[in-house]
Design an enzyme around this catalytic site. Structure first.
Site, mmCIF file in Angstrom:
data_model
loop_
_atom_site.group_PDB
_atom_site.id
_atom_site.type_symbol
_atom_site.label_atom_id
_atom_site.label_comp_id
_atom_site.label_asym_id
_atom_site.label_seq_id
_atom_site.Cartn_x
_atom_site.Cartn_y
_atom_site.Cartn_z
ATOM 1 N N GLY A 94 43.851 36.492 48.501
ATOM 2 C CA GLY A 94 44.705 37.605 48.100
ATOM 3 C C GLY A 94 44.880 38.600 49.238
ATOM 4 N N ARG A 95 45.722 39.580 48.983
ATOM 5 C CA ARG A 95 46.023 40.575 50.018
ATOM 6 C C ARG A 95 44.909 41.629 50.059
ATOM 7 N NH1 ARG A 95 49.275 45.309 50.582
ATOM 8 N NH2 ARG A 95 50.312 45.369 52.625
ATOM 9 N N HIS A 97 39.317 53.179 35.575
ATOM 10 C CA HIS A 97 39.668 51.815 35.977
ATOM 11 C C HIS A 97 40.229 51.079 34.766
ATOM 12 C CE1 HIS A 97 38.266 47.525 35.831
ATOM 13 N NE2 HIS A 97 39.008 47.489 36.918
ATOM 14 N N HIS A 128 20.770 47.189 40.923
ATOM 15 C CA HIS A 128 19.886 47.644 41.994
ATOM 16 C C HIS A 128 19.587 49.137 41.899
ATOM 17 C CE1 HIS A 128 23.961 48.374 43.396
ATOM 18 N NE2 HIS A 128 23.509 49.186 44.333
ATOM 19 N N HIS A 146 41.348 57.676 41.513
ATOM 20 C CA HIS A 146 40.320 58.593 42.015
ATOM 21 C C HIS A 146 40.925 59.991 42.056
ATOM 22 C CE1 HIS A 146 37.369 55.562 43.100
ATOM 23 N NE2 HIS A 146 38.308 54.868 43.717
ATOM 24 N N ASN A 178 42.105 47.040 33.795
ATOM 25 C CA ASN A 178 42.551 45.730 34.250
ATOM 26 C C ASN A 178 42.955 44.906 33.046
ATOM 27 O OD1 ASN A 178 41.267 42.670 34.726
ATOM 28 N ND2 ASN A 178 42.600 43.405 36.362
#
Length: 304
Positions: A261-262, A108, A177, A98, A110
């Site tokens: 997960g954390r 982003h 939405h 950001h 991954n």
């Protein structure tokens, strides 16, 4: 196991994490990523790298995680019901940047590897990942560069991969939405094993390596542009869309939370400051309206 090597994947992902952090620190100059190692009681752990309140990166996280479990969480078993009753091993690098300057897009990326096993049966494995861009004030040359770099990442493996995975990205990062795209897309793929382990691994490495090639030039070009309070407020408003997607639709967020997960590492993707305004609409003809009219509608950015 089709020559599947967890050690190779782990080493690659950790190297990717380090390289991206180093390159972003070179752009940031005045701030560094902090390192937070964590362990998970149920199995596995991770290495979280976070930067906050930087000169150019207002908040950024580059996570490596590796988790194991005896059974799949609901988010995964619903997606792949045939894997119910299998243990799993999941590993990946996930990042969100950001920026402080509203003229620099949020980005982003991954890349991930997943394997599910059951006694007496062959393991099931696949890679997934991709990268996408979320501008606040659009620059066509930046978006074209982003998509050209995405195409460069995958076209040597198959001529139709860019079109296929661009469409998947456009479909996946769509706010149903709101009836609008989250950003201008990029690449998204999942359940990828069609090339066999060796070539599929090369493919996912190429995607991971091309992220910083796509993002760093944009960050470098836009990070020092002057901006107004109004432009910063619009950035904070649009960040709300990012939060809505991550908390409502994102399968990675749901998998992380449901698999134990954390939480701090999983939710590092959320921006530091967000605004929601009731029924807000951009002024006709404004630069803010151009985001909605010129950039968010899904289109082919590489048409000559």
């Amino acid at each position: 196991m089709n020559d599947v090597s967890l050690d190779e994947v782990r080493a690659c992902f950790l190297s990717l994490q380090q390289d991206i952090c180093q390159q972003l620190e070179e752009e940031e100059q005045q701030n560094k990523f902090i390192t937070d190692r964590w362990q998970r009681e149920a199995g596995g752990g991770g290495l979280t790298r976070v930067m906050e309140n930087g000169q150019h990166i207002e908040k950024g996280g580059v996570n490596f995680s590796e988790v194991t479990g005896d059974s799949l969480p609901a988010s995964a078993s619903a997606h792949r019901p045939e894997l119910a009753g299998r243990s799993f091993h999941a590993m990946g690098v996930s990042l969100v940047i950001h920026p402080r300057n509203p003229f620099v897009p949020t980005s982003h990326m991954n890349v991930r590897f997943f394997m599910a096993e059951k006694a007496g049966e062959d393991p099931v494995w696949w890679f997934g990942g991709g990268f996408d861009l979320t501008p606040y004030y659009g620059f066509e040359e930046d978006v074209v560069h982003w998509h050209q770099t995405a195409k460069n990442a995958v076209e040597n493996f198959s001529g139709d991969y860019y079109d296929k995975f661009k469409k998947w990205c456009d479909d996946y990062f769509y706010l149903k939405h709101r009836h609008e795209a989250r950003g201008v897309g990029g690449l998204f793929f999942d359940d990828f094993n069609e090339l066999g382990f060796k070539e599929s691994f090369k493919f996912v490495k190429s995607v991971g390596d091309h992220y910083i090639k796509a993002y760093r030039p944009i960050l470098n070009k836009r990070k020092n542009l002057p901006y107004t309070k109004r432009q910063k407020e619009f950035q904070c408003f649009r960040r709300g869309r990012y939060v809505e997607f991550n908390l409502v639709f994102d399968r990675g967020t749901l998998f992380g939370l449901q698999s134990g997960g954390r939480t701090e590492s999983i939710l590092m993707s959320l921006p530091p400051e967000v605004h929601w305004h009731y029924n807000w609409q951009p002024e006709p003809g404004s630069d803010e309206e151009k985001l909605y009219t010129d950039f968010l509608p899904i289109k082919d950015w590489l048409v000559e």
